[in-house]
Every structure is written in structure tokens, then in C-alpha cells.
Design a protein around this motif. Structure first.
Motif, PDB file in Angstrom:
ATOM      1  N   VAL A 154      49.664  84.788  40.677  1.00  0.00           N
ATOM      2  CA  VAL A 154      50.717  85.801  40.246  1.00  0.00           C
ATOM      3  C   VAL A 154      50.299  87.115  39.925  1.00  0.00           C
ATOM      4  O   VAL A 154      48.881  87.128  39.614  1.00  0.00           O
ATOM      5  CB  VAL A 154      51.853  85.752  39.186  1.00  0.00           C
ATOM      6  CG1 VAL A 154      52.643  84.405  39.521  1.00  0.00           C
ATOM      7  CG2 VAL A 154      51.146  85.504  37.777  1.00  0.00           C
ATOM      8  N   THR A 156      50.650  91.656  39.142  1.00  0.00           N
ATOM      9  CA  THR A 156      51.612  92.741  38.448  1.00  0.00           C
ATOM     10  C   THR A 156      52.393  93.476  39.381  1.00  0.00           C
ATOM     11  O   THR A 156      51.757  93.996  40.340  1.00  0.00           O
ATOM     12  CB  THR A 156      50.700  93.600  37.485  1.00  0.00           C
ATOM     13  OG1 THR A 156      49.877  94.391  38.032  1.00  0.00           O
ATOM     14  CG2 THR A 156      50.150  92.853  36.371  1.00  0.00           C
ATOM     15  N   TYR A 209      56.983  86.693  41.398  1.00  0.00           N
ATOM     16  CA  TYR A 209      56.965  85.418  40.566  1.00  0.00           C
ATOM     17  C   TYR A 209      56.215  85.684  39.261  1.00  0.00           C
ATOM     18  O   TYR A 209      55.957  84.637  38.705  1.00  0.00           O
ATOM     19  CB  TYR A 209      56.032  84.526  41.541  1.00  0.00           C
ATOM     20  CG  TYR A 209      57.172  83.617  42.489  1.00  0.00           C
ATOM     21  CD1 TYR A 209      57.657  82.279  41.865  1.00  0.00           C
ATOM     22  CD2 TYR A 209      57.520  84.182  43.640  1.00  0.00           C
ATOM     23  CE1 TYR A 209      58.624  81.713  42.901  1.00  0.00           C
ATOM     24  CE2 TYR A 209      58.184  83.512  44.470  1.00  0.00           C
ATOM     25  CZ  TYR A 209      58.774  82.186  44.038  1.00  0.00           C
ATOM     26  OH  TYR A 209      59.690  81.767  44.953  1.00  0.00           O
ATOM     27  N   HIS A 210      55.804  86.773  38.711  1.00  0.00           N
ATOM     28  CA  HIS A 210      55.361  87.182  37.590  1.00  0.00           C
ATOM     29  C   HIS A 210      56.068  86.847  36.494  1.00  0.00           C
ATOM     30  O   HIS A 210      57.418  86.913  36.524  1.00  0.00           O
ATOM     31  CB  HIS A 210      55.015  88.705  37.369  1.00  0.00           C
ATOM     32  CG  HIS A 210      54.098  89.008  36.212  1.00  0.00           C
ATOM     33  ND1 HIS A 210      54.499  89.242  35.190  1.00  0.00           N
ATOM     34  CD2 HIS A 210      52.763  89.288  36.131  1.00  0.00           C
ATOM     35  CE1 HIS A 210      53.702  89.474  34.226  1.00  0.00           C
ATOM     36  NE2 HIS A 210      52.611  89.604  34.923  1.00  0.00           N
ATOM     37  N   PRO A 211      55.589  85.971  35.425  1.00  0.00           N
ATOM     38  CA  PRO A 211      56.534  85.433  34.312  1.00  0.00           C
ATOM     39  C   PRO A 211      57.447  86.433  33.665  1.00  0.00           C
ATOM     40  O   PRO A 211      58.598  86.189  33.215  1.00  0.00           O
ATOM     41  CB  PRO A 211      55.475  84.901  33.424  1.00  0.00           C
ATOM     42  CG  PRO A 211      54.156  85.424  33.672  1.00  0.00           C
ATOM     43  CD  PRO A 211      54.331  85.825  35.062  1.00  0.00           C
ATOM     44  N   GLU A 212      57.070  87.840  33.837  1.00  0.00           N
ATOM     45  CA  GLU A 212      57.913  88.694  32.939  1.00  0.00           C
ATOM     46  C   GLU A 212      59.072  89.270  34.129  1.00  0.00           C
ATOM     47  O   GLU A 212      59.841  90.150  33.459  1.00  0.00           O
ATOM     48  CB  GLU A 212      57.189  89.707  32.629  1.00  0.00           C
ATOM     49  CG  GLU A 212      56.167  89.223  31.291  1.00  0.00           C
ATOM     50  CD  GLU A 212      55.306  90.634  30.897  1.00  0.00           C
ATOM     51  OE1 GLU A 212      55.580  91.629  31.206  1.00  0.00           O
ATOM     52  OE2 GLU A 212      54.309  90.327  30.323  1.00  0.00           O
ATOM     53  N   SER A 214      62.562  88.884  35.984  1.00  0.00           N
ATOM     54  CA  SER A 214      63.767  87.934  35.880  1.00  0.00           C
ATOM     55  C   SER A 214      64.113  87.575  37.393  1.00  0.00           C
ATOM     56  O   SER A 214      63.678  88.092  38.233  1.00  0.00           O
ATOM     57  CB  SER A 214      64.824  88.832  35.260  1.00  0.00           C
ATOM     58  OG  SER A 214      65.347  89.948  36.388  1.00  0.00           O
ATOM     59  N   ARG A 218      63.536  89.287  40.954  1.00  0.00           N
ATOM     60  CA  ARG A 218      62.695  88.513  41.791  1.00  0.00           C
ATOM     61  C   ARG A 218      63.281  88.184  43.262  1.00  0.00           C
ATOM     62  O   ARG A 218      62.811  88.722  44.390  1.00  0.00           O
ATOM     63  CB  ARG A 218      62.536  86.912  41.347  1.00  0.00           C
ATOM     64  CG  ARG A 218      61.520  86.321  42.531  1.00  0.00           C
ATOM     65  CD  ARG A 218      61.350  84.654  42.007  1.00  0.00           C
ATOM     66  NE  ARG A 218      60.643  84.604  40.883  1.00  0.00           N
ATOM     67  CZ  ARG A 218      60.600  83.790  39.958  1.00  0.00           C
ATOM     68  NH1 ARG A 218      61.500  82.700  40.167  1.00  0.00           N
ATOM     69  NH2 ARG A 218      60.026  83.737  38.682  1.00  0.00           N
TER      70      ARG A 218
END
Length: 242
Positions: A154, A156, A209-212, A214, A218
Motif C-alpha cells: 500500500v 499514501t 487499500y491504505h489502512p486509513e 475507509s 476506496r
């Protein structure tokens, strides 16, 4: 040219054997995979020699040739993976369907390489051919982008924003090529567009797909990435018609 065509033909035969051996023993499958890998290595070498023979005053056409063989190599890697996944599976299994798809992409990319090799010394068509190959490559990149498989890593959203600058440059180049209609401008557009769209799609999926990020954001990011690539494809199709 003869060396490339002959080696490509051998690779097609290796590919057939590889697909046929999907239901055979692991040993036969391994032999077929090894044979195709050694043939693609030979093909890469003869294409490199072919690119070198064009002379350093035509680097853009050299890039077109190298890209064509890279596409074949990537398709072969995917096909070997699909063959392993389909080994011993029933005919209606999704892995078998994926194998058939991978085989189609492989055939498309080998055909594209052969067309490129034949057009590479033809001043009247080599730009057009390069553009056709780029359009096909972007379509394949879009298929990977649209699959539900998450990216390997992933990144940013900032990384993604930086990547979109390449699209602006490539668009300006495409418009200029459409106006000039010079084959060398069209080749440069094909090479730049290929890289810009592939980079954009890759970084868009990695950022989405960055964890932060939503789930809602996405889905929107992926939709806009697809729409951007579709719009760019339409632009290249217009340049091709012109």
C-alpha cells in the motif's frame, strides 16, 4: 527479424504444451514450465539484439520492442501461475477459467510482439502499431486493476497524487501527436502513455487499500481510477483514428 519470429513460434508451442499439462503430473508440468522459461529468455535476448540493430538514433522504437517482449514475459509468468493453480482441478473450477483467460492474454501479447516486429522498420506504420500495442497494454492493466485482488503493497494518497502528474504530461503529448501526425511523435506518445497510465492505476489501487482509507472512499477512488484510464483510452483511440 527471422530469429525473433522463429523463437516466438517456439514459445507458442511451449505454451500449448504448458496448458495441456495442467491436468498431467507435477513432473510434466514442471518440465513444460522450464521449457517455456528458457524459450522466453532466448526470445528476450533476440529482441534485445533486434532493438540494438535499429541503432541508437531511434531509442523510442527500441523501447516499443522491449516493452512488447516484457508484456509476453509477464503474460507467461501469469500463465505459469494459473497453470499451477488449475492443476488437478475440475473443468468448471474458477482456476480453470482463469487459466483459459491467461492463455488468451498470452496469445494476444505474442501476436502483438509479432506485429510490432513486422512494423518496426516501416516508417509509415510503426507509430500506429506502437499506439495499438499501448492501448492493448492499458486494457490488460485495467483488468488487473479491476480484479478484487488487493495490491502487494500500500502507499499514501500523497504518493498517488504525485503519480497523476504523468497523466497531464502524457495527455499534452497525445494531443500534440494528434495534431502533428508524425510517426515519431505517436511512438513517443505510446511509450509515455503506457508508463503514465500503468503507474497511475498501480498507485491508485495501492493508495485505495491504505489502512486509513475507509471502504466508501476506496470504492470511489477505484471508480475514478477506472474512469480516468477509460477516458485516456478514448483519447488514444482518437489519436489512432487521426
Amino acid at each position: 527479424r527471422e530469429g525473433i519470429l522463429k523463437t516466438a513460434k517456439a514459445l507458442v508451442e511451449d505454451t500449448k504444451v504448458l496448458v495441456q499439462n495442467a491436468t498431467a503430473s507435477q513432473e510434466k508440468l514442471a518440465q513444460a514450465a522450464q521449457s517455456s522459461v528458457s524459450t522466453i529468455t532466448r526470445l528476450a535476448e533476440v529482441v534485445k539484439l533486434g532493438a540494438a540493430s535499429l541503432g541508437s538514433e531511434d531509442p523510442e522504437t527500441q523501447v516499443v520492442l522491449i516493452n512488447a517482449v516484457k508484456d509476453v514475459a509477464k503474460a507467461l509468468g501469469d500463465l505459469i501461475g494459473a497453470t499451477k493453480a488449475a492443476a488437478g482441478k475440475a473443468g468448471d473450477d474458477p482456476a480453470v477459467y482463469q487459466l483459459k483467460n491467461s492463455a488468451k492474454v498470452m496469445v494476444t501479447n505474442v501476436t502483438s510482439l509479432l506485429k510490432t516486429v513486422k512494423a518496426v522498420e516501416d516508417e509509415a506504420t510503426k507509430g500506429t502499431r506502437a499506439l495499438e500495442a499501448t492501448i492493448e497494454h492499458i486494457r490488460q492493466e485495467l483488468a488487473v486493476f479491476s480484479s478484487p485482488v488487493p495490491p502487494a503493497k500500500v502507499s499514501t494518497p500523497e504518493d498517488f497524487i504525485r503519480m497523476t502528474k504523468g497523466i497531464t504530461m502524457a495527455t499534452a503529448k497525445a494531443v500534440a501527436a494528434g495534431n502533428s501526425c508524425r510517426q515519431e511523435d505517436v511512438i513517443a506518445t505510446a511509450n509515455l502513455s503506457r508508463r503514465a497510465i500503468a503507474d497511475m492505476l498501480r498507485s491508485c489501487k495501492e493508495a485505495a487499500y491504505h489502512p486509513e482509507v475507509s471502504g466508501d472512499v476506496r470504492q470511489r477512488a477505484l471508480r475514478f481510477g477506472r474512469e480516468c484510464a477509460d477516458g485516456y483510452l478514448e483519447l488514444l483511440e482518437h489519436v489512432l483514428v487521426v
